[in-house]
Design a protein around this motif. Sequence first.
Motif, PDB file in Angstrom:
ATOM      1  N   GLY A  99      46.325  53.437  35.667  1.00 46.10           N
ATOM      2  CA  GLY A  99      45.243  52.471  35.839  1.00 46.10           C
ATOM      3  C   GLY A  99      45.741  51.334  36.718  1.00 46.10           C
ATOM      4  N   ALA A 100      44.791  50.575  37.273  1.00 40.03           N
ATOM      5  CA  ALA A 100      45.189  49.387  38.050  1.00 40.03           C
ATOM      6  C   ALA A 100      45.947  48.423  37.146  1.00 40.03           C
ATOM      7  CB  ALA A 100      43.953  48.714  38.638  1.00 40.03           C
ATOM      8  N   SER A 101      45.662  48.484  35.845  1.00 41.03           N
ATOM      9  CA  SER A 101      46.278  47.522  34.907  1.00 41.03           C
ATOM     10  C   SER A 101      47.801  47.586  34.938  1.00 41.03           C
ATOM     11  CB  SER A 101      45.804  47.782  33.484  1.00 41.03           C
ATOM     12  OG  SER A 101      44.418  47.753  33.439  1.00 41.03           O
ATOM     13  N   PHE A 124      39.216  37.903  36.297  1.00 45.65           N
ATOM     14  CA  PHE A 124      39.702  38.947  35.397  1.00 45.65           C
ATOM     15  C   PHE A 124      40.935  38.425  34.654  1.00 45.65           C
ATOM     16  CE2 PHE A 124      42.025  43.229  35.170  1.00 45.65           C
ATOM     17  CZ  PHE A 124      41.328  43.635  34.034  1.00 45.65           C
ATOM     18  N   THR A 167      40.282  38.925  43.956  1.00 45.88           N
ATOM     19  CA  THR A 167      39.574  40.095  43.396  1.00 45.88           C
ATOM     20  C   THR A 167      38.372  40.341  44.305  1.00 45.88           C
ATOM     21  OG1 THR A 167      40.064  39.072  41.279  1.00 45.88           O
ATOM     22  CG2 THR A 167      38.759  41.093  41.225  1.00 45.88           C
ATOM     23  N   ASN A 171      35.428  39.577  39.992  1.00 43.96           N
ATOM     24  CA  ASN A 171      35.006  39.765  38.613  1.00 43.96           C
ATOM     25  C   ASN A 171      35.266  38.449  37.887  1.00 43.96           C
ATOM     26  OD1 ASN A 171      34.541  40.610  36.017  1.00 43.96           O
ATOM     27  ND2 ASN A 171      36.267  42.030  35.890  1.00 43.96           N
ATOM     28  N   ASP A 195      42.921  42.687  44.412  1.00 44.70           N
ATOM     29  CA  ASP A 195      42.485  43.703  43.448  1.00 44.70           C
ATOM     30  C   ASP A 195      41.114  44.230  43.885  1.00 44.70           C
ATOM     31  OD1 ASP A 195      41.500  45.091  41.288  1.00 44.70           O
ATOM     32  OD2 ASP A 195      41.997  43.569  39.791  1.00 44.70           O
ATOM     33  N   ALA A 197      39.503  46.839  42.556  1.00 46.37           N
ATOM     34  CA  ALA A 197      39.114  47.803  41.510  1.00 46.37           C
ATOM     35  C   ALA A 197      37.642  48.200  41.613  1.00 46.37           C
ATOM     36  CB  ALA A 197      39.413  47.224  40.127  1.00 46.37           C
ATOM     37  N   PHE A 198      36.794  47.280  42.090  1.00 46.70           N
ATOM     38  CA  PHE A 198      35.354  47.552  42.149  1.00 46.70           C
ATOM     39  C   PHE A 198      34.852  47.784  43.573  1.00 46.70           C
ATOM     40  CE2 PHE A 198      35.628  45.458  38.031  1.00 46.70           C
ATOM     41  CZ  PHE A 198      34.765  46.225  37.267  1.00 46.70           C
ATOM     42  N   SER A 225      41.398  51.188  41.705  1.00 45.12           N
ATOM     43  CA  SER A 225      41.211  51.875  40.419  1.00 45.12           C
ATOM     44  C   SER A 225      40.191  52.985  40.594  1.00 45.12           C
ATOM     45  CB  SER A 225      40.697  50.859  39.396  1.00 45.12           C
ATOM     46  OG  SER A 225      40.287  51.526  38.236  1.00 45.12           O
ATOM     47  N   THR A 227      38.876  54.146  37.779  1.00 47.30           N
ATOM     48  CA  THR A 227      38.210  54.010  36.481  1.00 47.30           C
ATOM     49  C   THR A 227      36.705  53.845  36.589  1.00 47.30           C
ATOM     50  OG1 THR A 227      40.147  53.053  35.402  1.00 47.30           O
ATOM     51  CG2 THR A 227      38.017  52.470  34.475  1.00 47.30           C
ATOM     52  N   LYS A 228      36.296  52.857  37.408  1.00 45.02           N
ATOM     53  CA  LYS A 228      34.881  52.424  37.393  1.00 45.02           C
ATOM     54  C   LYS A 228      33.986  53.464  38.045  1.00 45.02           C
ATOM     55  CE  LYS A 228      37.149  48.629  36.524  1.00 45.02           C
ATOM     56  NZ  LYS A 228      37.348  48.195  35.164  1.00 45.02           N
ATOM     57  N   ARG A 236      43.055  56.781  32.874  1.00 42.90           N
ATOM     58  CA  ARG A 236      44.015  55.804  33.412  1.00 42.90           C
ATOM     59  C   ARG A 236      44.549  56.241  34.779  1.00 42.90           C
ATOM     60  NH1 ARG A 236      42.329  52.527  32.347  1.00 42.90           N
ATOM     61  NH2 ARG A 236      44.048  51.083  32.580  1.00 42.90           N
TER      62      ARG A 236
HETATM   63  C1  LIG Z   1      38.977  43.348  38.390  1.00 39.03           C
HETATM   64  C2  LIG Z   1      39.614  44.434  37.586  1.00 39.03           C
HETATM   65  N1  LIG Z   1      40.771  44.958  38.003  1.00 39.03           N
HETATM   66  C3  LIG Z   1      41.380  45.946  37.332  1.00 39.03           C
HETATM   67  C4  LIG Z   1      40.840  46.437  36.153  1.00 39.03           C
HETATM   68  C5  LIG Z   1      41.571  47.505  35.396  1.00 39.03           C
HETATM   69  O1  LIG Z   1      41.279  48.769  35.899  1.00 39.03           O
HETATM   70  P1  LIG Z   1      41.983  50.083  35.321  1.00 39.03           P
HETATM   71  O2  LIG Z   1      41.048  50.693  34.337  1.00 39.03           O
HETATM   72  O3  LIG Z   1      42.209  50.942  36.518  1.00 39.03           O
HETATM   73  O4  LIG Z   1      43.254  49.659  34.674  1.00 39.03           O
HETATM   74  C6  LIG Z   1      39.644  45.915  35.671  1.00 39.03           C
HETATM   75  C7  LIG Z   1      39.068  46.411  34.412  1.00 39.03           C
HETATM   76  O5  LIG Z   1      38.101  45.920  33.888  1.00 39.03           O
HETATM   77  C8  LIG Z   1      39.010  44.887  36.408  1.00 39.03           C
HETATM   78  O6  LIG Z   1      37.870  44.343  35.991  1.00 39.03           O
END
Ligand SMILES: Cc1ncc(COP(=O)(O)O)c(C=O)c1O
Length: 374
Positions: A99-101, A124, A167, A171, A195, A197-198, A225, A227-228, A236
Amino acid sequence: MNKSEANDYTIEAMQMSNLKHGGNIYSNAKKFNLLPSEIIDASASLVPFDPPQILIDSLNSEIKNLGFRYYPERNLSDLKEIIGKFHGINPDNILPGNGASELITWAGYEASKFGINIIPAPCFVDYERSLNCWNSNFIHCELPKNWNNIFPQTFPLHPKGDVIWITNPHNPTGQLWEKNSLEEIIKKYKLVICDEAFLSITPNGEKESLIPLTKKYDNLLVLRSLTKIFNIPGLRLGYVVGSSKKLKQWEINRDPWPLNSFAIKAGIDILSNQKFYGRWIKQIHSWINIEKKRVCEKLSKIKNLKVHNSSTNFFLIESGTSLSPNIRYLENKRILIRECTSFKYLDEKWARISLQSRKNNSLLCKEIQNSFKK
Ligand SMILES: Cc1ncc(COP(=O)(O)O)c(C=O)c1O
């Protein structure tokens, strides 16, 4: 925050930080004695559809071949290769993560080598967690609370500092930042962590990606990411693009097998099929464009409720009074939205809502309207 304050980040605070995220669907399902599928979760900003068949097939083939009987390949070379082809980037400049996390944690490690980290906020919450892991100094800088409906927008802040966390789209505000304005930022800081991610989920978002600029700037790290966009938070899967020297160092320090074999296989199969990817993205963007307009128009009619403009699949609402009673009302109707008190500079008058399927959006709007009548 200075280092000694960061050290006061106790276990209790860390446990609290788990509650700072949306998407606590399992604990809420338990609380209400429901299945997760019986809840409309508009607190986590995911695509509300089943993941694509290609992904299900990929996971099934991993089971059929018992691929998980072996340790995953340590250097993730096939996945790096595919991601590299996908973005036109040398695989050495790519590092897949859990995951990006997980990569946010390592970005914090990189950031800890410099002085002051700037976190534009509200933002975030995970950047703060990561910086606290490495005892790094950071300050929040407040983003303006009003913005227009034209995206992309010029990034509005240039505070003094060494590292900045961007970001894109932002977010929780949903603002899409314009690439040229971000390039100016890259020139001013020792390290820029962006980041995205979105970004793939955001209509017209990809044009603003900083990934191509990683070829030009060594001080830039871009996080992605899966994920979304594919609704796979449980799998992950994310990656970072940036300086190969930095990423090599992370590889040496991180867990030996951060990605499981299912995530690796799924990443390879999804990203190597550009035709499928293009079709999927088009479908998702069309859903966002249609549903965002419909939902925002409905909610804008509620007295004393402001709906803030967003470029993507989530948006903020702001009320003249606390939204806590509305959030509790919705919970009793099996609907979760994201309360915002854990976001710096926001309070209980704010909430974040993510778009759902057409049917669930109608229900969501109806119940939000009802919650204001109570
Ligand atoms: C801005 C942002 N970055 C990263 C993530 C984490 O993404 P991942 O599920 O790939 O860990 C989130 C998750 O809500 C997010 O909102």
